[in-house]
Design a protein around this motif. Structure first.
Motif, mmCIF file in Angstrom:
data_model
loop_
_atom_site.group_PDB
_atom_site.id
_atom_site.type_symbol
_atom_site.label_atom_id
_atom_site.label_comp_id
_atom_site.label_asym_id
_atom_site.label_seq_id
_atom_site.Cartn_x
_atom_site.Cartn_y
_atom_site.Cartn_z
ATOM 1 N N GLN A 9 -21.864 -13.386 -28.477
ATOM 2 C CA GLN A 9 -23.155 -14.025 -28.587
ATOM 3 C C GLN A 9 -23.751 -13.676 -29.947
ATOM 4 O O GLN A 9 -23.735 -12.534 -30.369
ATOM 5 N N PHE A 10 -24.262 -14.686 -30.629
ATOM 6 C CA PHE A 10 -24.929 -14.475 -31.902
ATOM 7 C C PHE A 10 -25.903 -15.615 -32.142
ATOM 8 O O PHE A 10 -25.872 -16.629 -31.459
ATOM 9 N N VAL B 50 -26.229 -10.314 -34.368
ATOM 10 C CA VAL B 50 -25.317 -10.085 -33.249
ATOM 11 C C VAL B 50 -25.920 -8.997 -32.362
ATOM 12 O O VAL B 50 -25.805 -7.811 -32.658
ATOM 13 N N CYS C 68 -31.993 -8.802 -28.462
ATOM 14 C CA CYS C 68 -32.129 -9.883 -29.446
ATOM 15 C C CYS C 68 -33.193 -9.551 -30.483
ATOM 16 O O CYS C 68 -33.014 -9.801 -31.675
ATOM 17 N N ALA D 192 -31.743 -6.988 -32.868
ATOM 18 C CA ALA D 192 -30.768 -7.604 -33.777
ATOM 19 C C ALA D 192 -31.472 -8.429 -34.854
ATOM 20 O O ALA D 192 -31.070 -8.425 -36.020
#
Length: 123
Positions: free
Chosen positions: A1-2, A26, A35, A38
């Motif tokens: 997931q990114f 990421v 999130c 990140a």
């Protein structure tokens, strides 16, 4: 997931708008906090702190909206994403579901689509 992190800013002297794609973030997990962390890692590499964030613009997914709220305290829905979602529902490209049952009619979107079509005639 990114996910991608972009920044937008306006030159206060010329009022010209700029945007710059910084890099992909990421997260270590799938939570909103992961999130947010990140995102801040990416922004931090460019000297941008949470205090330097005026508002967030993101897609209409629940995770993106929640991340925006974590970063700026605002909803931050991207108007173009919302308009695209409304148009896709109104034209039948997307389907509205309630309790996993597809609902074909979406009168609110059909009304907005009609307004958009009428507005475009004047451009």
């Amino acid at each position: 997931q990114f996910f991608g992190v972009l920044v937008y800013w306006i030159n206060p002297h010329t009022f010209k708008r700029y945007q710059l794609a910084l890099r992909l973030a990421v997260p270590t997990g799938r939570s909103v906090i992961d999130c947010r962390k990140a995102t801040m890692v990416v922004l931090g590499r460019f000297g941008i702190t949470k205090e330097g964030i005026f508002t967030i613009v993101n897609s209409t997914t629940n995770a993106a909206v929640a991340n925006g709220c974590q970063l700026s305290g605002e909803n931050g829905d991207c108007t173009m994403h919302v308009a695209n979602l409304v148009c896709n529902h109104a034209t039948g490209k997307c389907q509205c579901k309630e309790n996993r049952v597809v609902i074909d009619e979406f009168p609110a979107c059909e009304d907005v689509l009609e307004k958009v079509v009428q507005s475009i005639k004047h451009i």
